[in-house]
Write a protein that holds these residues in place. Sequence first.
Motif, short mmCIF file in Angstrom:
data_model
loop_
_atom_site.label_atom_id
_atom_site.label_comp_id
_atom_site.label_asym_id
_atom_site.label_seq_id
_atom_site.Cartn_x
_atom_site.Cartn_y
_atom_site.Cartn_z
N ARG A 1 4.31 7.79 -10.76
CA ARG A 1 3.74 9.13 -10.95
C ARG A 1 4.80 10.13 -11.38
O ARG A 1 4.55 10.99 -12.25
CB ARG A 1 3.08 9.58 -9.64
CG ARG A 1 2.45 10.96 -9.72
CD ARG A 1 1.77 11.33 -8.43
NE ARG A 1 2.69 11.27 -7.30
CZ ARG A 1 2.36 11.65 -6.06
NH1 ARG A 1 1.15 12.08 -5.81
NH2 ARG A 1 3.26 11.57 -5.08
N SER B 1 2.05 -0.82 -11.01
CA SER B 1 1.65 0.59 -10.96
C SER B 1 2.62 1.44 -11.75
O SER B 1 3.84 1.24 -11.69
CB SER B 1 1.62 1.07 -9.51
OG SER B 1 2.90 0.97 -8.93
N VAL C 1 0.83 -1.21 0.00
CA VAL C 1 0.00 0.00 0.00
C VAL C 1 0.86 1.25 0.00
O VAL C 1 0.59 2.22 -0.75
CB VAL C 1 -0.96 -0.02 1.21
CG1 VAL C 1 -1.69 1.32 1.34
CG2 VAL C 1 -1.97 -1.14 1.07
N SER C 2 1.92 1.29 0.82
CA SER C 2 2.77 2.48 0.86
C SER C 2 3.46 2.70 -0.48
O SER C 2 3.60 3.85 -0.94
CB SER C 2 3.80 2.34 1.98
OG SER C 2 4.66 1.22 1.74
N LEU D 1 2.31 1.75 -3.48
CA LEU D 1 1.32 2.19 -4.46
C LEU D 1 0.90 3.64 -4.20
O LEU D 1 0.69 4.40 -5.15
CB LEU D 1 0.10 1.27 -4.42
CG LEU D 1 0.34 -0.17 -4.89
CD1 LEU D 1 -0.91 -1.01 -4.70
CD2 LEU D 1 0.74 -0.19 -6.37
N ARG D 2 0.75 4.04 -2.94
CA ARG D 2 0.38 5.43 -2.63
C ARG D 2 1.49 6.39 -3.03
O ARG D 2 1.22 7.52 -3.45
CB ARG D 2 0.10 5.55 -1.13
CG ARG D 2 -1.19 4.86 -0.70
CD ARG D 2 -2.39 5.66 -1.19
NE ARG D 2 -3.64 4.98 -0.83
CZ ARG D 2 -4.42 4.35 -1.68
NH1 ARG D 2 -4.07 4.28 -2.96
NH2 ARG D 2 -5.54 3.79 -1.30
N ARG D 3 2.73 5.93 -2.91
CA ARG D 3 3.83 6.80 -3.32
C ARG D 3 3.93 6.93 -4.83
O ARG D 3 4.17 8.02 -5.36
CB ARG D 3 5.15 6.23 -2.75
CG ARG D 3 6.40 6.93 -3.27
CD ARG D 3 7.64 6.38 -2.59
NE ARG D 3 7.71 4.94 -2.64
CZ ARG D 3 8.16 4.26 -3.69
NH1 ARG D 3 8.56 4.89 -4.79
NH2 ARG D 3 8.22 2.93 -3.66
N PRO E 1 -0.99 7.57 -6.22
CA PRO E 1 -2.01 7.61 -5.16
C PRO E 1 -3.44 7.64 -5.69
O PRO E 1 -4.37 7.34 -4.93
CB PRO E 1 -1.67 8.88 -4.39
CG PRO E 1 -0.92 9.73 -5.36
CD PRO E 1 -0.15 8.78 -6.22
#
Length: 454
Positions: free
Chosen positions: A271, A268, A161-162, A164-166, A169
């Motif tokens: 970004r 993922s 999760v960390s 993917l959020r990084r 998000p």
Amino acid sequence: MTRHHFPDQSQDVISVSSLNRMARDLLEAGIPPVWIGGEISNLTLAASGHAYFSLKDGGAQIRCVMFRHKLSLLPFRPQEGMQVELRGQVTLYEARGEFQINVGEMRAAGLGRLYEAFERLKARLQAEGLFDNARKRELPAHPAAIGIVTSPAAAALRDVVSTLRRRMPGIPLILYPTQVQGEGSARQIADALRLAGERREVDVLIVCRGGGSIEDLWSFNEEIVARAVAASPIPTVSGVGHETDFTICDFVADRRAPTPTAAAELVSPNREHLAIQLEQTKRALERALSRLLTDKTQQLDFLGRRLTHPGARLQVQRERLDALSSALGQRVQAAFEQGRWRLQLAGTRLSRHQPDLDVGKQALRQRQAALLRARDRLLERRAQQLAQLAATLTALNPEAVLARGYAIVQKQDGRAVKNPAELADREKVTLRLAEGSAEARIEHNQGAQGQLPF
């Protein structure tokens, strides 16, 4: 099996090398490779990369050697006092006469059945084609949602999760909770995979858990989990354990990640990388748009300079038409004058070269008279030649000779006789005269005669 002839009392003594070689051959031929359990003792890791140690139990020990290429394949490092199970060839080290085992495989004691079950299932599923690259799917480049199959309490979930959020998000995450260890966990993992496939609310699935022993990871080696991963309609990434851990789930999944964090990075987009690509694309579009505007502005200016009033264009075309009409009239007049001049020139040449008919008739009569004279001279010469040939023919004619009183003597076959030697006594001959012929018989033939006097 190598057969050796052992010496008896009547034969010479053999060498130690020969004896050790015979003992080695007997050991290798008589004892097949077997699994042996015991404790590692007197372990030495040589600079060459080979491992030398003793394997012992409560009652005995045996020397062992494991060469570097085999040792490098182990998932663990042998340690002093470790309980292991090994498989190798029983042999004899001839140079020292030492009884030893050349180790080919080694596993931690108590895990033998698990490793065997792992290898059997792996071989069977591989034979069915579940590991083939041809059946594996590409991961979506930009998933709309990502599913995670793991335990809500697992540390692997926090890492995924960390990450993917990084990285992205904005992508929704959906957890399909399940136990990942212990009794019934394999069934729960398979049910979670089937549920995700039925709901179809994500574009890619991560199946993950942290590292552990082979017993801890065993749920991901169960056939029910392998079948569920293979049947999943959603592309699946396996991120089970650490880099050195391999499970059946890894081989069946569309992609294998060495860690749960690496699995999150696989599914993922980054970004920051996307932002850089977007900025580069934006600048490229701005440059292209600027070039397009510049080109179109220049083109517009060029077309504006070419644009004139219709009246002005008609006046220009009218003036051009007048000029062309005048030029056409001048060219027609010039062509007419040139044709008339050529006609006069041809008339002059014709009058200068016109033939005189009277002169031609006179020349024709002269040539006709000359031709008649030449004909008469030719006929006269031919008549003279004919008379000469007739006289020659008359002189050569045998009939003329006969007319002067001569005769031709011919034999019965008609051949003319030229020599008296050709005639025999009492031979009949024919005498050919100028007026007829007569028969005669030869008598008193005296052979060749001299030339008759004339």
